[in-house]
Design a protein around this motif. Sequence first.
Motif, short mmCIF file in Angstrom:
data_model
loop_
_atom_site.label_atom_id
_atom_site.label_comp_id
_atom_site.label_asym_id
_atom_site.label_seq_id
_atom_site.Cartn_x
_atom_site.Cartn_y
_atom_site.Cartn_z
N PRO A 4 0.83 -1.21 0.00
CA PRO A 4 0.00 0.00 0.00
C PRO A 4 0.86 1.25 0.00
CG PRO A 4 0.03 -1.01 2.18
CD PRO A 4 0.71 -1.98 1.26
N SER A 7 -2.28 4.51 3.97
CA SER A 7 -3.19 3.82 4.89
C SER A 7 -3.93 4.86 5.71
CB SER A 7 -2.42 2.88 5.82
OG SER A 7 -1.78 1.85 5.08
N VAL A 19 -8.95 1.73 5.50
CA VAL A 19 -8.64 1.27 4.14
C VAL A 19 -7.16 1.46 3.83
CG1 VAL A 19 -10.95 1.75 3.24
CG2 VAL A 19 -9.17 3.52 3.13
N LYS A 20 -6.75 0.85 2.72
CA LYS A 20 -5.41 1.03 2.19
C LYS A 20 -5.53 1.35 0.70
CE LYS A 20 -3.20 -2.16 5.44
NZ LYS A 20 -2.38 -3.41 5.60
N TYR A 112 -6.52 1.56 -6.34
CA TYR A 112 -7.45 0.61 -5.78
C TYR A 112 -7.57 0.87 -4.28
CZ TYR A 112 -6.84 -2.05 -10.11
OH TYR A 112 -6.79 -2.44 -11.43
N ALA A 114 -8.66 -0.90 -0.77
CA ALA A 114 -8.90 -2.20 -0.15
C ALA A 114 -9.21 -2.00 1.32
CB ALA A 114 -7.68 -3.11 -0.31
N ALA A 121 -14.15 -5.02 6.27
CA ALA A 121 -14.66 -5.52 4.99
C ALA A 121 -16.16 -5.30 4.82
CB ALA A 121 -14.30 -7.00 4.84
N TYR A 124 -16.95 -1.63 4.18
CA TYR A 124 -16.43 -1.34 2.84
C TYR A 124 -17.43 -1.79 1.78
CZ TYR A 124 -13.24 -1.89 -1.19
OH TYR A 124 -12.64 -1.85 -2.44
N GLU A 125 -17.90 -3.05 1.89
CA GLU A 125 -18.81 -3.59 0.89
C GLU A 125 -20.15 -2.88 0.92
OE1 GLU A 125 -20.63 -5.74 -2.08
OE2 GLU A 125 -18.52 -5.33 -1.62
N ARG A 128 -19.66 0.36 -1.00
CA ARG A 128 -19.50 0.08 -2.43
C ARG A 128 -20.84 -0.27 -3.08
NH1 ARG A 128 -19.99 -3.18 -6.06
NH2 ARG A 128 -20.88 -4.71 -4.61
N ILE A 159 -15.07 -3.59 -6.57
CA ILE A 159 -14.24 -2.96 -5.55
C ILE A 159 -14.43 -1.45 -5.62
CG2 ILE A 159 -12.51 -4.79 -5.65
CD1 ILE A 159 -10.74 -2.86 -7.24
#
Length: 313
Positions: A4, A7, A19-20, A112, A114, A121, A124-125, A128, A159
Amino acid sequence: MPRPIWSGAISFGLVSIPVKLFTATESKTVHFHQLEAGTGERIERKRVAADSGEEVAYDDIVKGYDLGDGRHVIVEPDELDAVDPGQKERIEIEDFVALDDVDPIFFQKSYYIAPADEGAAKSYELLRAAMQDANRVAIARFVMRTKQYLAAIRSASGILLLQTMFFSDEIRDPQGIDEIKLLDDDLEPDDRELATAAQLVDSLTSDWDPEAYDDTYRQQVVELIERKAEGDEMVVDDDRDADSADVIDLMAALEASVERVRGERTGSSRAGAGDPLADLTRNELYERAQAHDIPGRSTMTKDELVAAIERAS
């Protein structure tokens, strides 16, 4: 394994998602070193004072802003620290806007995003999926390496993708270009010209396939380097078409272009029927052309590569 480059966390409202950032692109430009002719010794660049020609130590160099009249304003490091933008570990979302409203001219570089860990996670999802369903892009600010960036965050291929953006005052006004001012109402095409141009556009229309477009110049340079490294003597034979003549009859050129494209595409579709070569990507075809040592392969289209390989087989 990619590392990354930044961060932190995406922040909107009271929600914070660790996130990264990872670089999404890489330059494939062929780089050369500067060498002294005859000896092959590397050329070094040194920092020298313009008037005296003396080399200046790095610690003796200060930052100066050119006022445009030969004078410079010297700015010290601690003075820059005083106006540091701060928030170095946060991507702060300020607005959500319609993706179609953002002109691509504002986009700079892609990264990107991540989730930083398993715990991030789900959040994040959720972000998105919500952005994708609403066809919205998040407009945010963040700081990376002491520089503040405007950024767009959007859902892409499952993503989150961040694209740094130009600020509005960094986009030049096209009306400042004299040649742009040559465009006026008197140049409006007639119906026949417009219909023929539309036919040409339609003839060249296809589905977007990024693998269909290669950096043919870079491929030629790499091929040149590889052959010279093997001791081959290179003969310069520039047989490229000189298609730079002025177009006198616009309609004739448009109509000829339509017929040419239609002929090429019809011919290639007939040649490709049941032919496994037609199913390969251009990169795969290029590798086969290399194996056959087909000259001029770097500048060939996919159809031309298929034909050349068939002749060489």
